[in-house]
Design a protein around this motif. Structure first.
Motif: not given
Length: 356
Positions: A296, A311, A313-315
């Motif tokens: 991140e 963990y 995000d799909e995008d």
């Protein structure tokens, strides 16, 4: 290799001084001396997790953390200094060099069970085909970042960096290995390894480009592209995403024929005095939640499959610049260690091109 590296922070020290690496003290059960790229670990900025503090809390092992700017700086420190490091995070070609010169210790994977969390592609790296010395830290590809208000069509080839219509608006890598890799690709040469003759051919291509460029850059690329001061630049995937987040006019492009697949890996140098603690640190960095937190911050792809699955995000997972599909990665090349005389020759020729 290939990171948001601040030249100002080259000697940043978190915790006790790496020049001394004195005893643990303070009630800790041990210490581990970590030598990493600048701005290449999540230390709590912007509300993100401070992974070093978390490691210290979990293990009661003190982390002495220092940074370097280049693989060559890391090599020189290991080769010529009496300072003891326990974990280093070199790039693929430097790992090859360190293995060839017997400067790394074999890992005890019984102490690194989280190694099983890694994606299969990144378990046995090209620079360490038997998987004895390395645990992949992060990876990515090179690509193009461009300003949609200045570049009319989405580029798909490095040839876009020779576009005479963009004269004076183009940026180029200010390091010889990446710059020559681009030119070699366009000359039909595999940039993974090269000869002096390959360097000469690529030099001709780079010399053609020189009059068209605005400047050669590394960290300056952020200012140039985020402030719409330039039209197009080659750079590293994670950093391109950072630039795009700061300027909505920017977009990215992947090179159709493939590009450099780069990675950095955690290793233990032969100068280590805390090998077991080093293996605990390496293992900790691949706890899925820690790997995800580090991603991140970095926005360089994590090699941790569990972190990716559970963990992210799909995008993010669907972003083909950050996480290219295997079919694309199969077209990419990985740098290997070139001989010292070829590397020196490459650097000399690059300086000459820049000076002309």
């Amino acid at each position: 290799m290939k990171k948001i590296i601040s030249t100002i922070l080259a000697t940043t020290i978190i915790g006790s001084s790496a020049a001394c690496f004195s005893g643990c003290g303070g009630g800790y059960d041990g210490e581990v001396n970590v030598y990493n790229w600048g701005e290449y670990i999540s230390l709590g900025e912007d509300g993100l997790l401070n992974v070093i503090e978390e490691f210290e809390k979990e293990t009661n092992i003190k982390v002495n953390y220092t940074t370097y700017e280049t693989n060559e700086e890391l090599y020189n420190m290991l080769k010529n200094s009496n300072v003891s490091y326990d974990v280093v995070i070199p790039s693929e070609y430097m790992i090859s060099k360190l293995i060839e010169e017997d400067m790394l210790l074999e890992l005890n994977f019984d102490n690194i069970p989280n190694y099983d969390n890694l994606m299969d592609r990144f378990k046995k790296l090209e620079c360490d085909p038997e998987g004895k010395y390395t645990v992949c830290y992060s990876w990515g590809i090179t690509g193009l970042v461009y300003d949609k208000t200045k570049v009319s069509e989405k580029p798909t080839s490095w040839e876009a960096l020779w576009d005479k219509n963009l004269k004076g608006q183009m940026l180029m890598f200010n390091n010889s290995r990446d710059a020559y890799a681009i030119a070699m690709q366009l000359c039909g040469i595999n940039p993974s390894n090269c000869t002096k003759e390959d360097v000469d051919k690529a030099s001709e291509k780079l010399a053609e480009q020189k009059p068209l460029l605005k400047k050669y850059v590394m960290d300056q690329v952020f200012t140039e592209m985020e402030n719409s001061q330039s039209a197009i630049a080659p750079y590293y995937a994670g950093d391109i995403i950072t630039m795009m987040d700061n300027n909505e006019d920017l977009d990215y492009s992947r090179i159709e024929d493939g590009a450099n697949l780069f990675y950095d890996a955690m290793c233990i140098p032969t100068c280590s005095k805390n090998k077991e603690n080093a293996e605990k640190f390496i293992n900790f960095m691949h706890k899925p939640e820690i790997a995800a937190a580090n991603f991140e911050y970095l926005y360089y792809a994590t090699p941790n499959q569990v972190a990716y699955d559970e963990y992210l995000d799909e995008d993010v997972k669907n972003n083909k610049l950050i996480f290219p599909e295997d079919e694309y990665l199969d077209k990419c090349y990985v740098f290997t260690n070139v001989s010292d005389d070829v590397y020196s020759y490459m650097q000399e020729q690059f300086v000459k091109i820049q000076a002309d």
